[in-house]
Design an enzyme around this catalytic site. Structure first.
Site, PDB file in Angstrom:
ATOM      1  N   LYS A 184       0.864  -1.187   0.000  1.00 40.59           N
ATOM      2  CA  LYS A 184       0.000   0.000   0.000  1.00 40.59           C
ATOM      3  C   LYS A 184       0.902   1.239   0.000  1.00 40.59           C
ATOM      4  O   LYS A 184       1.429   1.624   1.031  1.00 40.59           O
ATOM      5  CB  LYS A 184      -0.887  -0.028   1.251  1.00 40.59           C
ATOM      6  N   GLY A 236       6.128   4.953   8.715  1.00 44.88           N
ATOM      7  CA  GLY A 236       5.307   6.156   8.708  1.00 44.88           C
ATOM      8  C   GLY A 236       5.344   6.827  10.068  1.00 44.88           C
ATOM      9  O   GLY A 236       6.327   6.710  10.806  1.00 44.88           O
ATOM     10  N   SER A 237       4.265   7.503  10.394  1.00 44.42           N
ATOM     11  CA  SER A 237       4.250   8.296  11.623  1.00 44.42           C
ATOM     12  C   SER A 237       4.112   7.422  12.866  1.00 44.42           C
ATOM     13  O   SER A 237       3.526   6.335  12.828  1.00 44.42           O
ATOM     14  CB  SER A 237       3.084   9.294  11.572  1.00 44.42           C
ATOM     15  N   THR A 238       4.617   7.933  13.969  1.00 47.44           N
ATOM     16  CA  THR A 238       4.531   7.221  15.253  1.00 47.44           C
ATOM     17  C   THR A 238       3.072   7.035  15.656  1.00 47.44           C
ATOM     18  O   THR A 238       2.682   5.980  16.167  1.00 47.44           O
ATOM     19  CB  THR A 238       5.320   7.993  16.319  1.00 47.44           C
ATOM     20  N   GLU A 239       2.269   8.051  15.377  1.00 44.34           N
ATOM     21  CA  GLU A 239       0.844   8.010  15.729  1.00 44.34           C
ATOM     22  C   GLU A 239       0.157   6.808  15.062  1.00 44.34           C
ATOM     23  O   GLU A 239      -0.543   6.028  15.722  1.00 44.34           O
ATOM     24  CB  GLU A 239       0.242   9.327  15.240  1.00 44.34           C
ATOM     25  N   GLY A 241       1.693   4.227  13.718  1.00 45.45           N
ATOM     26  CA  GLY A 241       2.377   3.017  14.209  1.00 45.45           C
ATOM     27  C   GLY A 241       1.739   2.504  15.497  1.00 45.45           C
ATOM     28  O   GLY A 241       1.509   1.301  15.662  1.00 45.45           O
ATOM     29  N   GLU A 258       8.659   1.079  11.516  1.00 40.71           N
ATOM     30  CA  GLU A 258       9.744   2.051  11.382  1.00 40.71           C
ATOM     31  C   GLU A 258       9.090   3.419  11.400  1.00 40.71           C
ATOM     32  O   GLU A 258       8.391   3.786  10.465  1.00 40.71           O
ATOM     33  CB  GLU A 258      10.506   1.778  10.081  1.00 40.71           C
ATOM     34  N   CYS A 292      13.089  10.255   8.080  1.00 35.77           N
ATOM     35  CA  CYS A 292      12.840   9.850   9.463  1.00 35.77           C
ATOM     36  C   CYS A 292      14.115   9.894  10.294  1.00 35.77           C
ATOM     37  O   CYS A 292      14.069  10.154  11.484  1.00 35.77           O
ATOM     38  CB  CYS A 292      12.232   8.463   9.500  1.00 35.77           C
ATOM     39  N   GLU A 389       8.929  15.972  15.624  1.00 37.08           N
ATOM     40  CA  GLU A 389       9.452  15.766  14.272  1.00 37.08           C
ATOM     41  C   GLU A 389       8.849  16.823  13.346  1.00 37.08           C
ATOM     42  O   GLU A 389       7.637  16.888  13.185  1.00 37.08           O
ATOM     43  CB  GLU A 389       9.041  14.359  13.819  1.00 37.08           C
TER      44      GLU A 389
HETATM   45  P1  NAI Z   1       1.106   8.476   8.010  1.00 41.43           P
HETATM   46  O1  NAI Z   1       1.784   7.648   9.038  1.00 41.43           O
HETATM   47  O2  NAI Z   1      -0.320   8.855   8.203  1.00 41.43           O
HETATM   48  O3  NAI Z   1       1.211   7.738   6.573  1.00 41.43           O
HETATM   49  C1  NAI Z   1       2.142   6.729   6.247  1.00 41.43           C
HETATM   50  C2  NAI Z   1       1.442   5.591   5.525  1.00 41.43           C
HETATM   51  O4  NAI Z   1       0.497   4.987   6.414  1.00 41.43           O
HETATM   52  C3  NAI Z   1       0.640   6.015   4.302  1.00 41.43           C
HETATM   53  O5  NAI Z   1       0.733   5.002   3.331  1.00 41.43           O
HETATM   54  C4  NAI Z   1      -0.780   6.106   4.852  1.00 41.43           C
HETATM   55  O6  NAI Z   1      -1.771   5.930   3.860  1.00 41.43           O
HETATM   56  C5  NAI Z   1      -0.803   4.960   5.823  1.00 41.43           C
HETATM   57  N1  NAI Z   1      -1.782   5.081   6.916  1.00 41.43           N
HETATM   58  C6  NAI Z   1      -2.322   6.217   7.440  1.00 41.43           C
HETATM   59  N2  NAI Z   1      -3.172   5.909   8.432  1.00 41.43           N
HETATM   60  C7  NAI Z   1      -3.180   4.560   8.548  1.00 41.43           C
HETATM   61  C8  NAI Z   1      -3.847   3.634   9.408  1.00 41.43           C
HETATM   62  N3  NAI Z   1      -4.678   4.053  10.366  1.00 41.43           N
HETATM   63  N4  NAI Z   1      -3.599   2.317   9.259  1.00 41.43           N
HETATM   64  C9  NAI Z   1      -2.741   1.893   8.318  1.00 41.43           C
HETATM   65  N5  NAI Z   1      -2.092   2.707   7.468  1.00 41.43           N
HETATM   66  C10 NAI Z   1      -2.295   4.036   7.583  1.00 41.43           C
HETATM   67  O7  NAI Z   1       1.996   9.784   7.808  1.00 41.43           O
HETATM   68  P2  NAI Z   1       1.521  11.199   7.216  1.00 41.43           P
HETATM   69  O8  NAI Z   1       0.190  11.574   7.784  1.00 41.43           O
HETATM   70  O9  NAI Z   1       1.674  11.132   5.749  1.00 41.43           O
HETATM   71  O10 NAI Z   1       2.638  12.166   7.808  1.00 41.43           O
HETATM   72  C11 NAI Z   1       2.496  12.717   9.118  1.00 41.43           C
HETATM   73  C12 NAI Z   1       3.840  12.821   9.790  1.00 41.43           C
HETATM   74  O11 NAI Z   1       4.374  11.526  10.015  1.00 41.43           O
HETATM   75  C13 NAI Z   1       4.911  13.534   8.990  1.00 41.43           C
HETATM   76  O12 NAI Z   1       4.817  14.912   9.129  1.00 41.43           O
HETATM   77  C14 NAI Z   1       6.158  12.973   9.596  1.00 41.43           C
HETATM   78  O13 NAI Z   1       6.471  13.660  10.789  1.00 41.43           O
HETATM   79  C15 NAI Z   1       5.779  11.546   9.933  1.00 41.43           C
HETATM   80  N6  NAI Z   1       6.223  10.593   8.901  1.00 41.43           N
HETATM   81  C16 NAI Z   1       7.300   9.792   9.152  1.00 41.43           C
HETATM   82  C17 NAI Z   1       7.774   8.944   8.174  1.00 41.43           C
HETATM   83  C18 NAI Z   1       8.959   8.071   8.394  1.00 41.43           C
HETATM   84  O14 NAI Z   1       9.679   7.777   7.458  1.00 41.43           O
HETATM   85  N7  NAI Z   1       9.190   7.585   9.589  1.00 41.43           N
HETATM   86  C19 NAI Z   1       7.178   8.888   6.857  1.00 41.43           C
HETATM   87  C20 NAI Z   1       6.016   9.715   6.701  1.00 41.43           C
HETATM   88  C21 NAI Z   1       5.593  10.540   7.693  1.00 41.43           C
HETATM   89 MG    MG Z   2      -1.454  10.567   8.503  1.00 42.62          MG
END
Ligand code: NAI
Ligand code: MG
Length: 478
Positions: A184, A236-239, A241, A258, A292, A389
Site C-alpha cells: 500500500k 510512517g508516523s509514530t501516531e 504506528g 519504522e 525519518c 518531528e
Molecule cells: P502516516 O503515518 O499517516 O502515513 C504513512 C502511511 O500509512 C501512508 O501510506 C498512509 O496511507 C498509511 N496510513 C495512514 N493511516 C493509517 C492507518 N490508520 N492504518 C494503516 N495505514 C495508515 O503519515 P503522514 O500523515 O503522511 O505524515 C504525518 C507525519 O508523520 C509527517 O509529518 C512525519 O512527521 C511523519 N512521517 C514519518 C515517516 C517516516 O519515514 N518515519 C514517513 C512519513 C511521515
Molecule cells: Mg497521517
C-alpha cells in the site's frame, strides 16, 4: 547573490504516465470495486499527473486472497534458486529503467532529481540485488539446525518520502524468503509503486505474488485488520504506528514498525569543520528534511557554536531551491500542502517560544509547495522544535559543554532512530556512540545507507530492522 547564475538544466527524460491507473491484483490491472479514483499531483507545480484507483475494504480482501493463493500454489513452493531469478529480474529492470523512474519519483514526490537519480533508484535496485542473493542461502540466516520458512502473506504500508525505496526495502526481503505481498503506497506518491507493479508484471512473477493497492489510511487500516494477513510491515508516523500496534495486539500477526525520529547530530570542537558542516547540511536538508533519520537536532560544543552558525548561514545562501527536475536543485518541493502546513506551524511555534530563525533568502516559485532551508538558534530542550518531528528543512541548534552532557541531551527524546557524531578523536567517538540510544549511529558521516546494513529504531521510533541479515529474518518464521 552571485553574479554567475546557473542556467536551468531540467531533466528531459519523459516518463510514461497513464491517465488512469487501476489496482494491481493477481497479476492484472483491475478496476477498484470501490469505483473511486483520486488525483495524484506534482507538488512542484500542483499539476495533476494521473487518476489513481482507490482501494476499499473489498479490494483489500481481493488482493489478500490473491496473495494467499500465490503463496500456497506457487511462491512458497518454488525452489529458492528459481525465486532468486525473479528477484534479480526486478533488480535489473529497475536499473534498466532507472532514468525514467528517477524522473517519475521526482515529479510525484518533489525531491531533487539528483537525489532520486543518485540515491533513491540505485539504492532500490541494490536492495533487490542484495536480497536476490540471499534467496537460496536462507539457512545461513538461521541458527544451526533450524529450517528457514516463510511467514505467508505480508501487508506492507509505506510513506511518501522515499516511495520506491521503501517499497524495495520491504518487497525484496519478503520475496526472497518466499512470502507474498500486498503493498500500500502513500496517497501522495503512488506512481513509482505502480511502475514497480509494471516491472513485476513484465518480470512474469506468478500472479498474486506482489499486489499493489493505492489508497489512503483507511486502505492501510483495512490491510492491517484483514484476518488472513500474517505480517504487517509499516513505515510512517509514530501516531499511526501506535494505532497499528493496538489494532493487531493479541492476534497472531507479525509486526515491524519504522516510525519517526528526532536525531541528535553531535559536533565536538575537534571535528573536521568543513566536513562536519557538509554533514550537517546533508543530514537535515536531504530530501527537504522529509527523512525519518534526519539529523534534525544539532548539538554543538559551546566553544564552536558561533563558528558553526556563521558557516551554516553562509552555506544556506548557496543552496539552490526550485524546480526539482533541474539538475542544479538542492532543495525541491515539499511533498504536499498538508506537510507544508505542518512545517509552517512548527516553525511558528519555534519563533513564538523564543528561538531565532535563520533562512536562506531566495524567491519561492509561485506555484507548488516550497519551504526555504532554515535553522533555529537559541533552542531550548523544552521547545516543540527540539522535541517534535518537523519533517521539513528546519534544523534546531542546541549546545553542550562535555561529552556526558551531549549524551544526556541526545538521549532526551522519546525517539531513537539515528544519531551522528563528529570528532577527530576515535576514543571519544566510540565512547559517545555506544551510549546513543539509537538504532543507527553515524560517525563522521551522515545518511549513509547500504542494503547489507540493518536500519531501524528504539522506543517510539519503532522496532524491527530492515536491511541486511537482520531485515531478512523479519520475513522468516520463528
Ligand atoms: P502516516 O503515518 O499517516 O502515513 C504513512 C502511511 O500509512 C501512508 O501510506 C498512509 O496511507 C498509511 N496510513 C495512514 N493511516 C493509517 C492507518 N490508520 N492504518 C494503516 N495505514 C495508515 O503519515 P503522514 O500523515 O503522511 O505524515 C504525518 C507525519 O508523520 C509527517 O509529518 C512525519 O512527521 C511523519 N512521517 C514519518 C515517516 C517516516 O519515514 N518515519 C514517513 C512519513 C511521515
Ligand atoms: Mg497521517
Amino acid at each position: 547573490m552571485t553574479s554567475l547564475e546557473y542556467a536551468p538544466a531540467p531533466e528531459t527524460t519523459k516518463p510514461q504516465i497513464r491517465e488512469h491507473y487501476g489496482l494491481f491484483v493477481a497479476g492484472n490491472w483491475v478496476a477498484p470495486q470501490s469505483e473511486r479514483y483520486f488525483d495524484t499531483v506534482d507538488p512542484s507545480n500542483e499539476n495533476v499527473l494521473a487518476k489513481v484507483a482507490y482501494a476499499g475494504a473489498a479490494d483489500v480482501d481481493r488482493a489478500v486472497r490473491s496473495a494467499r493463493k500465490a503463496y500456497e500454489k506457487y511462491w512458497s513452493k518454488m525452489k529458492p534458486a528459481e525465486r532468486a531469478k525473479y528477484v534479480f529480474r526486478i533488480a535489473r529492470a529497475i536499473t534498466e529503467r532507472s532514468r525514467e523512474l528517477a524522473v517519475l519519483e521526482t515529479m510525484n514526490g518533489g525531491k531533487p532529481i539528483k537525489e532520486s537519480r543518485d540515491f533513491d533508484i540505485p539504492t532500490s535496485a541494490a536492495h533487490f540485488f542484495y536480497y536476490a542473493g540471499w534467496a537460496d542461502k536462507l539457512e545461513w540466516a538461521m541458527r544451526a539446525g533450524r529450517e528457514a520458512r516463510p511467514i505467508g502473506v505480508c501487508g506492507q504500508i509505506v510513506p511518501w518520502n522515499f516511495p520506491l525505496l521503501m517499497a524495495a526495502w520491504k518487497i525484496a526481503p519478503a520475496l526472497a524468503c518466499g512470502n507474498t505481498v500486498v503493498l500500500k503506497p502513500a496517497e501522495t506518491t503512488p506512481l513509482t509503486a505502480l511502475a514497480l507493479a509494471q516491472i513485476v508484471q513484465e518480470a512474469d512473477l506468478p500472479p498474486g505474488t506482489v499486489n499493489v493497492l493505492t489508497g489512503d489510511g483507511a486502505t492501510g487500516a483495512a490491510l492491517v485488520e484483514h484476518p488472513d494477513v500474517d505480517k504487517i510491515a509499516f513505515t510512517g508516523s509514530t501516531e499511526v504506528g501506535k494505532a497499528i500496534r493496538r489494532a493487531i495486539a493479541g492476534k497472531k500477526k507479525r509486526l515491524t514498525l519504522e516510525l519517526g525520529g528526532k536525531a541528535a547530530h553531535i559536533v565536538f570542537d575537534d571535528a573536521p569543520m568543513d566536513q562536519a558542516v557538509e554533514g550537517i547540511v546533508n543530514g537535515i536538508y536531504f530530501n527537504q528534511g522529509h527523512v525519518c533519520c534526519a539529523g534534525s537536532r544539532l548539538l554543538v560544543q559551546e566553544n564552536v557554536h558561533d563558528e558553526i552558525v556563521v558557516r551554516l548561514t553562509e552555506r544556506l545562501q548557496t543552496l539552490r531551491l526550485g524546480d526539482p527536475l533541474d539538475k542544479n536543485t538542492d532543495i525541491g518541493a515539499v511533498n504536499s500542502k498538508a506537510q507544508l502546513d505542518k512545517i509552517r506551524e512548527l516553525v511558528r511555534s519555534g519563533i513564538d517560544q523564543g528561538a531565532t530563525l535563520v533562512q536562506q533568502s531566495c524567491a519561492l516559485p509561485e506555484r507548488g509547495y516550497y519551504f526555504p532551508a532554515s535553522f533555529f538558534t537559541g533552542v531550548q530542550q523544552s521547545h516543540r522544535i527540539a522535541r517534535e518531528e518537523i519533517f521539513g528543512p528546519v534544523l534546531s541548534i542546541l549546545t553542550f559543554r562535555t561529552p556526558d552532557e551531549a549524551i544526556e541531551k541526545a538521549n532526551n527524546t522519546p525517539y531513537g532512530l539515528s544519531a551522528g557524531i563528529w570528532t577527530d578523536k576515535g576514543s571519544k567517538n566510540m565512547y559517545v556512540a555506544e551510549r546513543m540510544r539509537a538504532g543507527v549511529v553515524w560517525c563522521n558521516t551522515f545518511n549513509l545507507f547500504d542494503p547489507s546494513s540493518p536500519f531501524g529504531g528504539y522506543r517510539e521510533s519503532g522496532f524491527g530492522r530492515e536491511g541486511g541479515v537482520h531485515g531478512l529474518r523479519e520475513y522468516l518464521a520463528h
